[in-house]
Design a protein around this motif. Structure first.
Motif, PDB file in Angstrom:
ATOM      1  N   GLY A 195       1.326  -1.145  -0.209  1.00 54.49           N
ATOM      2  CA  GLY A 195       0.005  -0.309  -0.290  1.00 54.49           C
ATOM      3  C   GLY A 195       0.641   1.274   0.326  1.00 54.49           C
ATOM      4  O   GLY A 195       0.869   1.918  -0.561  1.00 54.49           O
TER       5      GLY A 195
ATOM      6  N   ILE B 137       0.780   4.109  -3.155  1.00 51.89           N
ATOM      7  CA  ILE B 137       0.262   5.371  -3.155  1.00 51.89           C
ATOM      8  C   ILE B 137       1.798   6.260  -3.213  1.00 51.89           C
ATOM      9  O   ILE B 137       1.743   8.107  -3.312  1.00 51.89           O
ATOM     10  CB  ILE B 137       0.068   5.453  -2.124  1.00 51.89           C
TER      11      ILE B 137
ATOM     12  N   GLN C  53      -6.023   7.727  -9.273  1.00 51.66           N
ATOM     13  CA  GLN C  53      -7.122   7.729  -8.237  1.00 51.66           C
ATOM     14  C   GLN C  53      -6.988   5.663  -8.067  1.00 51.66           C
ATOM     15  O   GLN C  53      -7.139   5.272  -7.020  1.00 51.66           O
ATOM     16  CB  GLN C  53      -7.875   7.739  -8.341  1.00 51.66           C
TER      17      GLN C  53
ATOM     18  N   ASN D 152      -4.216   5.044  -5.362  1.00 49.01           N
ATOM     19  CA  ASN D 152      -4.922   5.488  -4.425  1.00 49.01           C
ATOM     20  C   ASN D 152      -5.824   4.320  -4.043  1.00 49.01           C
ATOM     21  O   ASN D 152      -5.744   4.087  -2.267  1.00 49.01           O
ATOM     22  CB  ASN D 152      -4.718   6.503  -4.668  1.00 49.01           C
TER      23      ASN D 152
ATOM     24  N   GLY E 274      -4.308   1.394  -2.869  1.00 48.70           N
ATOM     25  CA  GLY E 274      -3.059   1.514  -1.479  1.00 48.70           C
ATOM     26  C   GLY E 274      -3.442   1.688   0.200  1.00 48.70           C
ATOM     27  O   GLY E 274      -3.338   1.251   0.863  1.00 48.70           O
ATOM     28  N   ALA E 275      -4.742   2.330  -0.300  1.00 47.37           N
ATOM     29  CA  ALA E 275      -6.233   2.417   0.603  1.00 47.37           C
ATOM     30  C   ALA E 275      -5.837   1.492   1.145  1.00 47.37           C
ATOM     31  O   ALA E 275      -6.372   0.619   2.465  1.00 47.37           O
ATOM     32  CB  ALA E 275      -6.837   2.932   0.168  1.00 47.37           C
TER      33      ALA E 275
ATOM     34  N   ASN F 227      -7.921   5.977   5.749  1.00 42.75           N
ATOM     35  CA  ASN F 227      -7.740   5.132   5.055  1.00 42.75           C
ATOM     36  C   ASN F 227      -9.293   4.594   4.158  1.00 42.75           C
ATOM     37  O   ASN F 227      -9.264   4.490   3.104  1.00 42.75           O
ATOM     38  CB  ASN F 227      -6.302   3.692   4.440  1.00 42.75           C
TER      39      ASN F 227
ATOM     40  N   TRP G  24      -9.944   8.370   2.268  1.00 42.18           N
ATOM     41  CA  TRP G  24      -8.692   7.909   1.061  1.00 42.18           C
ATOM     42  C   TRP G  24      -8.781   6.653   0.145  1.00 42.18           C
ATOM     43  O   TRP G  24      -9.592   7.898  -1.347  1.00 42.18           O
ATOM     44  CB  TRP G  24      -7.129   7.483   1.549  1.00 42.18           C
TER      45      TRP G  24
ATOM     46  N   SER H   2     -11.457   8.371  -3.237  1.00 41.20           N
ATOM     47  CA  SER H   2     -10.826   7.573  -5.221  1.00 41.20           C
ATOM     48  C   SER H   2     -11.785   6.564  -5.477  1.00 41.20           C
ATOM     49  O   SER H   2     -11.907   6.948  -6.590  1.00 41.20           O
ATOM     50  CB  SER H   2      -9.246   7.108  -4.505  1.00 41.20           C
TER      51      SER H   2
END
Length: 115
Positions: free
Chosen positions: A12, A16, A35, A38, A41-42, A61, A64, A68
């Motif tokens: 993650g 990101i 996006q 992200n 990764g979140a 997250n 986040w 996204s």
């Protein structure tokens, strides 16, 4: 099993930070790829944070992830509309992330010459 959760957290972080670096350096536009990185990764951070019971990180997250996800959905709906095809493409300057907004470039006024 614990190793899987640790790998998730590091993956993650890589997703990101790589996306942020690429957009900041002008290598990537802040579009679907950014996006998606992200979002993934979140997800990885949520898994890692839940394992470690780091609830502030999990909540951050989740936000986040939602940001996204909404951005991706909005990009998809704009792409599907016929009006989007008629719009002129935006100019992307090298090294300048497109998340900074629109800048108007105007020519400097010239002084009147009385000769």
């Amino acid at each position: 099993m614990e190793l899987l959760f640790e790998i998730s957290g590091w993956a993650g972080a890589v997703a990101i930070l790589s996306a942020f670096l690429a957009v900041s350096m002008g290598w990537l536009k802040a579009g679907k790829g950014f996006q998606a990185a992200n979002l993934l990764g979140a997800c990885a951070f949520i898994i890692n944070g839940a394992f470690h019971e780091a609830w502030p990180s999990v909540v951050t997250n989740i936000a986040w992830f939602l940001i996204s996800a909404v951005a991706l959905l909005r990009m998809r709906s704009v792409q599907d509309s016929p009006a989007a095809a008629a719009e002129a493409p935006q100019v992307q300057f090298p090294g300048v992330p497109d998340t900074t907004g629109q800048l108007a470039i105007v020519e400097a006024p010239r002084a009147a010459s009385f000769t």
